[in-house]
Write a protein that holds these residues in place. Structure first.
Motif, PDB file in Angstrom:
ATOM      1  N   MET A   1       1.117  -1.229  -0.087  1.00 28.53           N
ATOM      2  CA  MET A   1       0.219  -0.063   0.040  1.00 28.53           C
ATOM      3  C   MET A   1       0.943   1.333  -0.339  1.00 28.53           C
ATOM      4  SD  MET A   1      -3.109  -1.359   2.184  1.00 28.53           S
ATOM      5  CE  MET A   1      -4.085   0.547   2.780  1.00 28.53           C
ATOM      6  N   ALA A   2       1.888   1.098   0.464  1.00 28.16           N
ATOM      7  CA  ALA A   2       2.632   2.457   0.726  1.00 28.16           C
ATOM      8  C   ALA A   2       3.573   3.147  -0.902  1.00 28.16           C
ATOM      9  CB  ALA A   2       4.476   2.287   1.185  1.00 28.16           C
ATOM     10  N   CYS A   3       3.692   1.731  -1.418  1.00 27.60           N
ATOM     11  CA  CYS A   3       4.389   1.361  -2.775  1.00 27.60           C
ATOM     12  C   CYS A   3       3.160   2.499  -4.032  1.00 27.60           C
ATOM     13  CB  CYS A   3       5.306   0.545  -2.907  1.00 27.60           C
ATOM     14  SG  CYS A   3       6.271   0.740  -2.155  1.00 27.60           S
ATOM     15  N   GLY A   4       1.873   2.424  -3.221  1.00 27.69           N
ATOM     16  CA  GLY A   4       1.324   1.985  -4.526  1.00 27.69           C
ATOM     17  C   GLY A   4       0.247   0.882  -4.920  1.00 27.69           C
ATOM     18  N   PHE A   5      -0.018   0.208  -4.490  1.00 23.04           N
ATOM     19  CA  PHE A   5      -0.221  -1.245  -4.322  1.00 23.04           C
ATOM     20  C   PHE A   5      -1.653  -1.074  -3.699  1.00 23.04           C
ATOM     21  CE2 PHE A   5       3.880  -1.884  -6.483  1.00 23.04           C
ATOM     22  CZ  PHE A   5       3.431  -1.834  -7.454  1.00 23.04           C
ATOM     23  N   VAL A   6      -2.307  -1.370  -4.268  1.00 25.66           N
ATOM     24  CA  VAL A   6      -4.265  -1.843  -4.004  1.00 25.66           C
ATOM     25  C   VAL A   6      -4.262  -2.953  -3.851  1.00 25.66           C
ATOM     26  CG1 VAL A   6      -5.109   0.717  -4.524  1.00 25.66           C
ATOM     27  CG2 VAL A   6      -5.427  -1.668  -5.903  1.00 25.66           C
ATOM     28  N   SER A   7      -3.942  -4.655  -5.240  1.00 21.70           N
ATOM     29  CA  SER A   7      -3.475  -5.937  -4.891  1.00 21.70           C
ATOM     30  C   SER A   7      -2.387  -6.191  -4.661  1.00 21.70           C
ATOM     31  CB  SER A   7      -5.001  -5.813  -6.898  1.00 21.70           C
ATOM     32  OG  SER A   7      -4.548  -6.810  -5.976  1.00 21.70           O
ATOM     33  N   PRO A   8      -2.849  -7.303  -3.740  1.00 26.37           N
ATOM     34  CA  PRO A   8      -1.495  -7.612  -2.809  1.00 26.37           C
ATOM     35  C   PRO A   8      -1.014  -8.605  -4.508  1.00 26.37           C
ATOM     36  CG  PRO A   8      -2.866  -7.520  -1.144  1.00 26.37           C
ATOM     37  CD  PRO A   8      -3.790  -7.275  -2.592  1.00 26.37           C
ATOM     38  N   PRO A   9      -1.908  -9.325  -5.479  1.00 22.89           N
ATOM     39  CA  PRO A   9      -1.588 -10.344  -6.173  1.00 22.89           C
ATOM     40  C   PRO A   9      -0.400  -9.249  -6.835  1.00 22.89           C
ATOM     41  CG  PRO A   9      -3.761 -10.430  -5.446  1.00 22.89           C
ATOM     42  CD  PRO A   9      -3.558  -9.926  -4.612  1.00 22.89           C
ATOM     43  N   HIS A  10      -1.270  -7.992  -7.487  1.00 23.28           N
ATOM     44  CA  HIS A  10      -1.028  -7.168  -8.186  1.00 23.28           C
ATOM     45  C   HIS A  10       0.133  -6.577  -7.687  1.00 23.28           C
ATOM     46  CE1 HIS A  10      -0.263  -3.837 -10.783  1.00 23.28           C
ATOM     47  NE2 HIS A  10      -0.148  -4.511 -11.640  1.00 23.28           N
ATOM     48  N   PHE A  11       0.975  -6.674  -6.797  1.00 20.55           N
ATOM     49  CA  PHE A  11       2.012  -6.561  -6.232  1.00 20.55           C
ATOM     50  C   PHE A  11       3.490  -8.181  -5.886  1.00 20.55           C
ATOM     51  CE2 PHE A  11       5.052  -5.906  -2.180  1.00 20.55           C
ATOM     52  CZ  PHE A  11       5.482  -5.072  -2.534  1.00 20.55           C
ATOM     53  N   THR A  12       2.501  -8.794  -5.791  1.00 24.71           N
ATOM     54  CA  THR A  12       3.322  -9.762  -5.771  1.00 24.71           C
ATOM     55  C   THR A  12       4.426  -9.672  -7.105  1.00 24.71           C
ATOM     56  OG1 THR A  12       2.880 -10.961  -3.628  1.00 24.71           O
ATOM     57  CG2 THR A  12       3.684 -12.507  -5.294  1.00 24.71           C
ATOM     58  N   LYS A  13       2.755 -10.061  -8.181  1.00 18.94           N
ATOM     59  CA  LYS A  13       3.033 -10.523  -9.380  1.00 18.94           C
ATOM     60  C   LYS A  13       4.117  -9.048  -9.924  1.00 18.94           C
ATOM     61  CE  LYS A  13       1.850 -11.505 -14.525  1.00 18.94           C
ATOM     62  NZ  LYS A  13       2.366 -10.120 -14.897  1.00 18.94           N
ATOM     63  N   SER A  14       4.412  -8.242 -10.036  1.00 13.88           N
ATOM     64  CA  SER A  14       5.216  -7.212 -10.751  1.00 13.88           C
ATOM     65  C   SER A  14       6.685  -6.822  -9.753  1.00 13.88           C
ATOM     66  CB  SER A  14       4.408  -5.886 -10.379  1.00 13.88           C
ATOM     67  OG  SER A  14       3.491  -5.597 -10.734  1.00 13.88           O
ATOM     68  N   TYR A  15       6.633  -7.537  -8.230  1.00 17.40           N
ATOM     69  CA  TYR A  15       7.512  -8.029  -7.655  1.00 17.40           C
ATOM     70  C   TYR A  15       8.034  -9.049  -7.707  1.00 17.40           C
ATOM     71  CZ  TYR A  15      11.379  -6.684  -4.306  1.00 17.40           C
ATOM     72  OH  TYR A  15      12.332  -6.245  -3.073  1.00 17.40           O
ATOM     73  N   ARG A  16       7.759  -9.829  -8.696  1.00 16.97           N
ATOM     74  CA  ARG A  16       8.321 -11.480  -8.988  1.00 16.97           C
ATOM     75  C   ARG A  16       9.264 -11.204 -10.573  1.00 16.97           C
ATOM     76  NH1 ARG A  16       5.387 -14.774  -7.915  1.00 16.97           N
ATOM     77  NH2 ARG A  16       6.102 -15.538  -6.313  1.00 16.97           N
ATOM     78  N   ASP A  17       8.567 -10.242 -11.550  1.00 15.67           N
ATOM     79  CA  ASP A  17       8.236  -9.729 -12.710  1.00 15.67           C
ATOM     80  C   ASP A  17      10.019  -8.948 -12.620  1.00 15.67           C
ATOM     81  OD1 ASP A  17       6.595 -10.995 -13.470  1.00 15.67           O
ATOM     82  OD2 ASP A  17       5.437  -9.740 -14.351  1.00 15.67           O
ATOM     83  N   ARG A  18      10.092  -7.970 -11.524  1.00 22.11           N
ATOM     84  CA  ARG A  18      10.941  -6.923 -11.497  1.00 22.11           C
ATOM     85  C   ARG A  18      12.748  -7.866 -10.859  1.00 22.11           C
ATOM     86  NH1 ARG A  18      15.658  -4.642 -11.746  1.00 22.11           N
ATOM     87  NH2 ARG A  18      15.068  -2.391 -11.640  1.00 22.11           N
TER      88      ARG A  18
END
Length: 347
Positions: free
Chosen positions: A295-312
């Motif tokens: 949330m502090a980094c602008g991700f309202v969806s935890p699954p979206h955050f996890t996927k974006s993080y893993r991709d990066r």
């Protein structure tokens, strides 16, 4: 208010307290101006003493070991203590080190820090009511974690506030020490030292630590820097591309072309990378729950955050947090606490 003035007798003893994982570059940038001041004046204006908690060599972040002159229990008389830290600083704020620093403050000894050393002073409660700085990677983490609410963290290269001298990392300690030398010995000597080090300009307290886009471009582009600054200031609630363009008085298409030409990526991809880099800092440097980091980094969806993080980064946020715990455990295992007898001698 003017910071503490150096003694007038020209003999000044500086203690460098080396914390495991300290940055050699930041430490050397603080020490070398003192050596050069002695060399250029052919006088022993400054003496320095390398200290560690137990008197044993200390490994830097480069894994090279630095020998020291004394442990805290037998430290000599000092006029200034500079805490030199670097990576994994949270793992090395042991009770004995913090108590020793508090005793020095009780003697009205000026205290300073380079790189992440300010974290150690803050943990000891010695920056409450002060303005200070430390390496930019850690400032945002402390803000998000609401840690040290009595401390005012700034994004300047260095801050001189009364009897506290704090500095960011890299070669910024060079500028801080040159400023202190100029206040005691005169600007002429400080400028001569800078010339010896091929240091084009002595940066002042008003200079900020970083401009990552300018470094990446190799030159200044005002519109791009303006947009990048907006992005960094709005990570928790990201702005739309149209909002960014409007703030910079550009069209959406103009903004896209500027990023493609100078940064070689779309602006939203650059923005996403900033958010994910901030998330990695928070995962590595705080104990915030992963959902709060998202949330502090602008991700309202935890699954979206996890996927974006893993991709990066090639692994999940939970794996990043596990790596941090492994590093902390290894650091603590490598630094056993002082014995009671050693602590007693340091009183």
């Amino acid at each position: 208010m003017e910071p503490y003035e150096f003694p007038g007798d020209g003999q000044y003893d500086v203690g460098f307290l080396l914390i495991p994982g300290f940055s050699q570059l930041a430490f050397s940038s603080a020490l070398e101006p003192l050596r050069m001041a002695n060399h250029l004046t052919d006088r022993r204006l400054y003496r320095w003493h390398l200290l560690s908690r137990d008197g044993e060599p200390v490994k830097a972040s480069s894994d090279l070991a630095a020998g020291v002159d004394a442990g805290l229990a037998s430290s000599p008389r000092l006029d200034l203590v500079l805490v030199c830290a670097g990576i994994e600083v949270q793992s090395h704020c042991d009770r004995d080190t913090l108590q020793w620093l508090r005793r020095q403050a009780g003697r009205r000894l000026p205290l300073g820090a380079v790189c992440t050393g300010g974290y150690v002073l803050a943990q000891a409660g010695l920056l409450d009511g002060y303005r200070c700085t430390l390496h930019w990677e850690h400032i945002s983490s402390l803000h998000e974690a609401l840690q040290f609410p009595q401390v005012t963290f700034c994004s300047q290269l260095f801050v001189l506030d009364r009897d506290r001298y704090t500095c960011s990392g890299g070669i910024a300690p060079l500028d801080m020490m040159l400023t202190l030398i100029a206040r005691q010995q005169g600007l002429g000597l400080a400028e001569a030292i800078a010339e010896e080090f091929i240091h084009e300009r002595i940066r002042g307290v008003g200079d900020r630590q970083r401009n990552p886009l300018r470094v990446r471009l190799g030159h200044s582009h005002p519109k791009l820097e303006e947009v990048a600054t907006l992005m960094e200031a709005n990570l928790q609630e990201p702005l739309t591309l149209d909002e960014l363009a409007s703030h910079a008085d550009l069209s959406r298409r103009q903004l896209e072309r500027l990023f493609q030409r100078y940064v070689d990526c779309p602006p939203l991809k650059y923005y996403m990378d900033l958010r994910l880099m901030r998330a990695r800092q928070l995962l590595r440097q705080t104990h915030m729950p992963i959902t709060d980091v998202a949330m502090a980094c602008g991700f309202v969806s935890p699954p979206h955050f996890t996927k974006s993080y893993r991709d990066r980064f090639g692994h999940s946020p939970s794996r990043e947090r596990e790596r941090r715990r492994d590093r902390e455990a290894a650091a603590q295992a490598a630094s056993p606490p002082l014995t009671h007898s050693q602590a007693d001698h340091s009183q």
